[in-house]
Design an enzyme around this catalytic site. Structure first.
Site, mmCIF file in Angstrom:
data_model
loop_
_atom_site.group_PDB
_atom_site.id
_atom_site.type_symbol
_atom_site.label_atom_id
_atom_site.label_comp_id
_atom_site.label_asym_id
_atom_site.label_seq_id
_atom_site.Cartn_x
_atom_site.Cartn_y
_atom_site.Cartn_z
ATOM 1 N N CYS A 56 -25.921 -9.276 -34.153
ATOM 2 C CA CYS A 56 -26.912 -9.283 -35.235
ATOM 3 C C CYS A 56 -26.883 -7.970 -36.009
ATOM 4 O O CYS A 56 -27.027 -7.953 -37.236
ATOM 5 C CB CYS A 56 -28.321 -9.493 -34.673
ATOM 6 S SG CYS A 56 -28.494 -10.951 -33.651
HETATM 7 C C1 BEZ Z 1 -25.931 -10.560 -30.422
HETATM 8 O O1 BEZ Z 1 -26.473 -10.479 -31.515
HETATM 9 O O2 BEZ Z 1 -25.092 -9.748 -30.074
HETATM 10 C C2 BEZ Z 1 -26.247 -11.701 -29.501
HETATM 11 C C3 BEZ Z 1 -27.520 -12.237 -29.491
HETATM 12 C C4 BEZ Z 1 -27.798 -13.271 -28.596
HETATM 13 C C5 BEZ Z 1 -26.810 -13.759 -27.753
HETATM 14 C C6 BEZ Z 1 -25.527 -13.221 -27.819
HETATM 15 C C7 BEZ Z 1 -25.241 -12.189 -28.680
#
Ligand code: BEZ
Length: 211
Positions: free
Chosen positions: A45
């Site tokens: 994100c």
């Molecule tokens: C991420 O943004 O890195 C992420 C968020 C939830 C699950 C897996 C990755």
């Protein structure tokens, strides 16, 4: 019932990193890219929100506003924005909705409990100036989105709305376009001065009209 293409994007009022937002009023006459992410302070994100910030000039050119959402709080968003700015060498320049009560996520079907319990998945909506939903894509949590593809779809939608052409598979900006089926070949010859190529009566190509 789940939202579908062509539906009016549900209006809402919710807190965000930039204060309270009434969605339709905030959108005004712009196109909107509305995208959710699972959680603040997560690696994928962080990269995505940085990329969207760095694309501001591309969004502006197309009259598009970006807005993000997760179920984290305004305080959390504000803290995370500092990290995004620092690590992605950018300045977050759009609001992040703080959907703590999941009101907006539920309206837009952004929570898929069998995939990610109680968190928003990576939904993307492109919404036009009439507030109609024109694209919906859902990505898994572990896959960061390709925002070049989002821009490509916006370009395609705007070509359809403003120039009456569709775009073929794998189309890229500058490539030949498809004359929409509602225009006759005779009409197309007048409407598209760069010329048309009739491959089949139902398959007519023309150079991209706005290039
Ligand atoms: C991420 O943004 O890195 C992420 C968020 C939830 C699950 C897996 C990755």
């Amino acid at each position: 019932m789940a939202l579908q293409l062509g539906d009016v994007a549900p209006d809402f009022t919710q807190q965000s990193s930039e204060g309270e937002i009434s969605f339709h009023k905030w959108a005004g006459d712009s196109w909107v890219v509305f995208f959710s992410h699972p959680a603040d302070f997560t690696p994928v994100c962080t990269t995505e929100l940085g990329i969207v910030s760095s694309l501001k000039s591309e969004f502006d050119k197309r009259n598009v506003k970006a807005i993000a959402l997760s179920v984290d709080s305004t305080q959390s968003h504000k803290g995370w924005i500092s990290d995004i700015n620092e690590t992605q060498k950018t300045t977050v320049n759009y609001p992040i909705v703080a959907d703590e009560d999941r009101k907006v996520s539920d309206l837009y079907g952004m929570i898929h409990p069998n995939s990610l319990n109680n968190l928003t998945v990576r939904s993307v909506f492109i919404i036009d100036p009439n507030k109609k939903i024109r694209l919906m894509i859902t990505y898994p949590a572990s896959t960061g989105r390709n925002f070049a593809e989002i821009l490509r779809v916006i370009d395609s939608l705007q070509l359809t709305d403003y120039h009456s052409v569709a775009t073929p598979g794998n189309w890229q900006d500058g490539g030949d376009c498809v004359v929409v089926p509602s225009i006759s070949t005779e009409e197309a010859r007048t409407k598209f001065p760069k010329g048309i190529t009739e491959i089949k009566p139902y398959l007519r190509m023309t150079p991209q009209p706005n290039k």
